[in-house]
Design an enzyme around this catalytic site. Sequence first.
Site, PDB file in Angstrom:
ATOM      1  CG  ASN A  38       1.076 -10.063   3.444  1.00 35.08           C
ATOM      2  OD1 ASN A  38       1.422 -11.182   3.836  1.00 35.08           O
ATOM      3  ND2 ASN A  38       1.895  -9.029   3.413  1.00 35.08           N
ATOM      4  CG  ASP A  86      -4.668   3.437  -2.867  1.00 32.73           C
ATOM      5  OD1 ASP A  86      -4.403   2.439  -3.566  1.00 32.73           O
ATOM      6  OD2 ASP A  86      -4.100   3.667  -1.778  1.00 32.73           O
ATOM      7  CG  ASP A 125      -5.035  -1.281  -4.984  1.00 32.55           C
ATOM      8  OD1 ASP A 125      -4.256  -2.252  -4.940  1.00 32.55           O
ATOM      9  OD2 ASP A 125      -4.919  -0.278  -4.258  1.00 32.55           O
ATOM     10  N   GLY A 138       1.241   0.773  -4.071  1.00 31.49           N
ATOM     11  CA  GLY A 138       1.095  -0.094  -5.245  1.00 31.49           C
ATOM     12  C   GLY A 138       2.395  -0.729  -5.711  1.00 31.49           C
ATOM     13  CB  SER A 170      -0.527  -7.173  -1.193  1.00 31.36           C
ATOM     14  OG  SER A 170      -0.315  -7.799   0.057  1.00 31.36           O
ATOM     15  NE  ARG A 176       6.515  -8.122   1.614  1.00 33.47           N
ATOM     16  CZ  ARG A 176       6.193  -9.395   1.838  1.00 33.47           C
ATOM     17  NH1 ARG A 176       7.109 -10.217   2.304  1.00 33.47           N
ATOM     18  NH2 ARG A 176       4.974  -9.847   1.618  1.00 33.47           N
ATOM     19  CG  ASP A 186      -2.714  -3.091   0.473  1.00 35.95           C
ATOM     20  OD1 ASP A 186      -3.361  -3.669   1.360  1.00 35.95           O
ATOM     21  OD2 ASP A 186      -1.688  -3.572  -0.036  1.00 35.95           O
TER      22      ASP A 186
HETATM   23  C1  BG6 Z   1       0.449  -2.987  -2.400  1.00 37.23           C
HETATM   24  C2  BG6 Z   1       0.722  -1.834  -1.466  1.00 37.23           C
HETATM   25  O1  BG6 Z   1      -0.905  -3.271  -2.415  1.00 37.23           O
HETATM   26  O2  BG6 Z   1       1.157  -4.145  -1.970  1.00 37.23           O
HETATM   27  C3  BG6 Z   1       2.214  -1.601  -1.331  1.00 37.23           C
HETATM   28  O3  BG6 Z   1       0.096  -0.678  -1.980  1.00 37.23           O
HETATM   29  C4  BG6 Z   1       2.904  -2.881  -0.900  1.00 37.23           C
HETATM   30  O4  BG6 Z   1       2.424  -0.578  -0.391  1.00 37.23           O
HETATM   31  C5  BG6 Z   1       2.575  -3.992  -1.890  1.00 37.23           C
HETATM   32  O5  BG6 Z   1       4.313  -2.708  -0.850  1.00 37.23           O
HETATM   33  C6  BG6 Z   1       3.202  -5.338  -1.502  1.00 37.23           C
HETATM   34  O6  BG6 Z   1       2.566  -5.785  -0.350  1.00 37.23           O
HETATM   35  P1  BG6 Z   1       3.054  -6.985   0.542  1.00 37.23           P
HETATM   36  O7  BG6 Z   1       1.889  -7.203   1.472  1.00 37.23           O
HETATM   37  O8  BG6 Z   1       3.312  -8.176  -0.350  1.00 37.23           O
HETATM   38  O9  BG6 Z   1       4.293  -6.555   1.252  1.00 37.23           O
HETATM   39 MG    MG Z   2      -3.530   0.631  -3.130  1.00 40.42          MG
END
Ligand code: BG6
Ligand code: MG
Length: 225
Positions: free
Chosen positions: A118, A170, A9, A46, A116, A49, A11
């Site tokens: 991002n 995590d 993972d 995890g 994510s 969004r 984040d």
């Molecule tokens: C996960 C995070 O990795 O990504 C979450 O643990 C988050 O908290 C999810 O909401 C989506 O991320 P992003 O960057 O696309 O908003």
């Molecule tokens: Mg995580």
Amino acid sequence: MVIKAFLFDLDGVIVDTAIFHYQAWRRMANELGFDISEEFNEQLKGVSRVESLEIILQHGGLTLPEERKAELAAQKNQWYLDLVSRMTPNDILPGVPAFFSQVRDAGIKTALGSVSKNARLILDRIGMSDAFGTVIDGNKITRGKPDPEVFLKGADELGVSPADCVVFEDAVAGIDAAKRADMIAVGIGSPDVLTQADIVVPSLEHLTVPQLLKSLDRTAGLDVY
Ligand code: BG6
Ligand code: MG
């Protein structure tokens, strides 16, 4: 069982962006007139969004039109990206570089498994774009954790059977996703929170590859570190 791949993972495992997600969501909740605690935040880790926003709005007792929800999600992402834009390789969590060099030495394949959207941007900022055999992120999947899609896709792209994979996570939702994918789950954090993990360590700093492989080998029923 022969361990052939490690799936990470992002984040909260490679970088501490979990705190940035919390700060940005908390700011949004505060502007809407309520607060979210760190304990509450555990269930957001995890989770995508859009789903996170739904959980937060429900917590605040708010029902909003789709258009407003899209605005809020975009605003939260902007605040989050402001925090991410200041990241450098110094933000890689302690123990990660050393652990990755041991993984390479052991000939174990690697994948990033993050929901994510991002993820690529963050990997660029911390100089880890080329650190993984494959990168599965929120743009490549249709279902977030706890659905196992992100990890199954990672194993598939690496050409490794799920049973030969170890996931580092995590988040409660991420551990669930790993178990549903029939993989070994190493929890990064507290055993009180990550109760379904096969092994829990405070961070990758507390783990070496030989030690982990030995512990997985020793225990068919895997023990807590
Ligand atoms: C996960 C995070 O990795 O990504 C979450 O643990 C988050 O908290 C999810 O909401 C989506 O991320 P992003 O960057 O696309 O908003
Ligand atoms: Mg995580």
